[in-house]
Design a protein around this motif. Structure first.
Motif, PDB file in Angstrom:
ATOM      1  N   ILE A   1     -11.751   0.713  -3.787  1.00  0.00           N
ATOM      2  CA  ILE A   1     -11.225   1.793  -3.107  1.00  0.00           C
ATOM      3  C   ILE A   1     -12.189   2.375  -2.116  1.00  0.00           C
ATOM      4  CG2 ILE A   1      -8.934   2.241  -4.427  1.00  0.00           C
ATOM      5  CD1 ILE A   1     -10.926   3.985  -6.138  1.00  0.00           C
ATOM      6  N   GLU A   2     -11.542   3.210  -1.202  1.00  0.00           N
ATOM      7  CA  GLU A   2     -12.475   4.003  -0.328  1.00  0.00           C
ATOM      8  C   GLU A   2     -12.057   5.443  -0.428  1.00  0.00           C
ATOM      9  OE1 GLU A   2     -13.298   2.109   3.610  1.00  0.00           O
ATOM     10  OE2 GLU A   2     -13.242   0.013   2.720  1.00  0.00           O
TER      11      GLU A   2
ATOM     12  N   GLU B   1      -6.536   1.238   1.821  1.00  0.00           N
ATOM     13  CA  GLU B   1      -5.299   0.812   1.481  1.00  0.00           C
ATOM     14  C   GLU B   1      -5.779   0.117  -0.161  1.00  0.00           C
ATOM     15  OE1 GLU B   1      -6.368  -3.015   4.155  1.00  0.00           O
ATOM     16  OE2 GLU B   1      -4.808  -3.640   2.458  1.00  0.00           O
ATOM     17  N   ILE B   2      -4.534  -0.017  -0.702  1.00  0.00           N
ATOM     18  CA  ILE B   2      -4.662  -0.815  -2.320  1.00  0.00           C
ATOM     19  C   ILE B   2      -3.589  -1.764  -2.075  1.00  0.00           C
ATOM     20  CG2 ILE B   2      -4.418  -0.552  -4.716  1.00  0.00           C
ATOM     21  CD1 ILE B   2      -5.070   2.474  -4.484  1.00  0.00           C
ATOM     22  N   SER B   3      -3.952  -3.088  -1.969  1.00  0.00           N
ATOM     23  CA  SER B   3      -3.179  -4.007  -1.774  1.00  0.00           C
ATOM     24  C   SER B   3      -3.861  -5.452  -2.393  1.00  0.00           C
ATOM     25  CB  SER B   3      -2.922  -4.210  -0.134  1.00  0.00           C
ATOM     26  OG  SER B   3      -4.271  -4.974   0.239  1.00  0.00           O
ATOM     27  N   PRO B   4      -3.062  -6.552  -2.180  1.00  0.00           N
ATOM     28  CA  PRO B   4      -3.626  -7.680  -3.014  1.00  0.00           C
ATOM     29  C   PRO B   4      -4.926  -8.239  -2.230  1.00  0.00           C
ATOM     30  CG  PRO B   4      -1.257  -7.959  -2.770  1.00  0.00           C
ATOM     31  CD  PRO B   4      -1.605  -6.651  -1.969  1.00  0.00           C
ATOM     32  N   ASP B   5      -5.181  -7.620  -0.919  1.00  0.00           N
ATOM     33  CA  ASP B   5      -6.369  -7.895  -0.188  1.00  0.00           C
ATOM     34  C   ASP B   5      -7.458  -7.148  -0.883  1.00  0.00           C
ATOM     35  OD1 ASP B   5      -5.277  -9.381   1.916  1.00  0.00           O
ATOM     36  OD2 ASP B   5      -6.064  -8.048   3.643  1.00  0.00           O
ATOM     37  N   THR B   6      -7.153  -6.043  -1.480  1.00  0.00           N
ATOM     38  CA  THR B   6      -8.372  -5.116  -1.946  1.00  0.00           C
ATOM     39  C   THR B   6      -8.397  -5.298  -3.385  1.00  0.00           C
ATOM     40  OG1 THR B   6      -7.046  -3.269  -1.919  1.00  0.00           O
ATOM     41  CG2 THR B   6      -8.521  -3.655  -0.130  1.00  0.00           C
TER      42      THR B   6
ATOM     43  N   THR C   1       0.817  -1.057   0.032  1.00  0.00           N
ATOM     44  CA  THR C   1       0.062   0.128   0.103  1.00  0.00           C
ATOM     45  C   THR C   1       0.921   1.435  -0.087  1.00  0.00           C
ATOM     46  OG1 THR C   1      -1.975  -1.036   1.213  1.00  0.00           O
ATOM     47  CG2 THR C   1      -1.770   1.276   1.276  1.00  0.00           C
ATOM     48  N   SER C   2       1.989   1.229   0.947  1.00  0.00           N
ATOM     49  CA  SER C   2       2.821   2.516   0.947  1.00  0.00           C
ATOM     50  C   SER C   2       3.426   2.688  -0.475  1.00  0.00           C
ATOM     51  CB  SER C   2       3.919   2.141   2.006  1.00  0.00           C
ATOM     52  OG  SER C   2       3.267   2.224   3.270  1.00  0.00           O
TER      53      SER C   2
END
Ligand code: C5P
Length: 238
Positions: free
Chosen positions: A178-179, A193-198, A54-55
């Motif tokens: 995304i939020e 966050e933006i990650s492989p979870d999302t 995410t970072s």
């Protein structure tokens, strides 16, 4: 910067106050959940990987002109973010059909969409995050119609930039959630966050799934998949 009191604990993160006004301290947890919390596990190292990914992505997005709440990565598991008031709408962008869209509309997973599709979901665990229309958003007074237009435009712009980042590392961006939040002036900022979870991320050549579907569908080792995304993005795994 001092870490203050715990303000909120979600499924994947803890949020703390700091001694600086409007700056929050985020800690990524190792908890994995799917199907609205029905499937749960602790996966050692997941929080660290999501924080780093995410970072990296928020830094890259900021350089590409996409403003977000991200301030800086603090440690393997922690980052500082600007305080925003989260708009309770999950914005999903899809480039290729998968997941709930395949199920809801009966379209085969993997079907390439002629243009990106934007969907809105109500952020409400008790209701199971139902899909909503712009009329529902107005009815529930979640955002004004001008704000909804902004959410849509920002989501499409973020999609274009993210597609490029992932294309460079041989990964197809299938879809993502995304939020957004409002800052103290009412301006809308990308948050969370933006990650492989999302996101759904498939290897461009092999079509191997490199995202949370590995956990949802028991497809193998989740952290191996996330590590691959981090290292391909140029991040260091410790
Ligand atoms: O399940 P569905 O196909 O609607 O998910 C679309 C995208 O949004 C996927 O990338 C999924 O990981 C993400 N998502 C999420 N959080 C949710 C629901 C979906 O990150 N609560």
């Amino acid at each position: 910067m001092e870490k203050g009191q715990l303000l909120y604990e979600g499924k994947a993160k803890r949020l703390y106050a700091t001694d600086k006004p409007e700056i929050l301290w985020v800690e990524y947890k190792d908890s994995a959940t799917a199907f609205n919390g029905e499937k749960k596990a602790e996966i050692a190292g997941k929080g660290l990987l999501n924080n780093k990914i995410t970072s990296l992505l928020f830094e890259k997005l900021q350089k590409a002109g996409i403003a977000s709440h991200f301030v800086q990565q603090l440690s393997d598991r922690e980052q500082l973010v600007q305080q925003v008031s989260i708009i309770p709408i999950e914005v999903v962008v899809r480039n290729i059909v998968a997941g709930s869209m395949a199920k809801r509309l009966g379209i085969a997973e993997g079907t390439v969409l002629a243009r990106p599709i934007v969907e809105f979901y109500l952020k409400n665990d008790e209701l199971g995050d139902p899909i909503i229309t712009e009329d529902h958003i107005e009815l529930l007074e979640l955002a004004t119609s001008a704000e909804v237009e902004q959410l849509r435009e920002k989501a499409v712009a973020i999609n274009q930039v993210l597609i490029g980042f992932f294309h460079e590392i041989g990964v197809d961006l299938i879809d993502f959630k995304i939020e957004f939040g409002r800052d103290s002036n009412g301006a809308i900022l990308l948050a969370d966050e933006i990650s492989p979870d999302t996101c759904r991320l498939w290897d461009a050549k092999t079509k191997q799934k490199l995202d949370k579907d590995v956990f949802r569908r028991d497809l193998g080792n989740l952290t191996d998949a996330y590590e691959l995304i981090l290292t391909r993005l140029g991040g260091q795994h410790s």
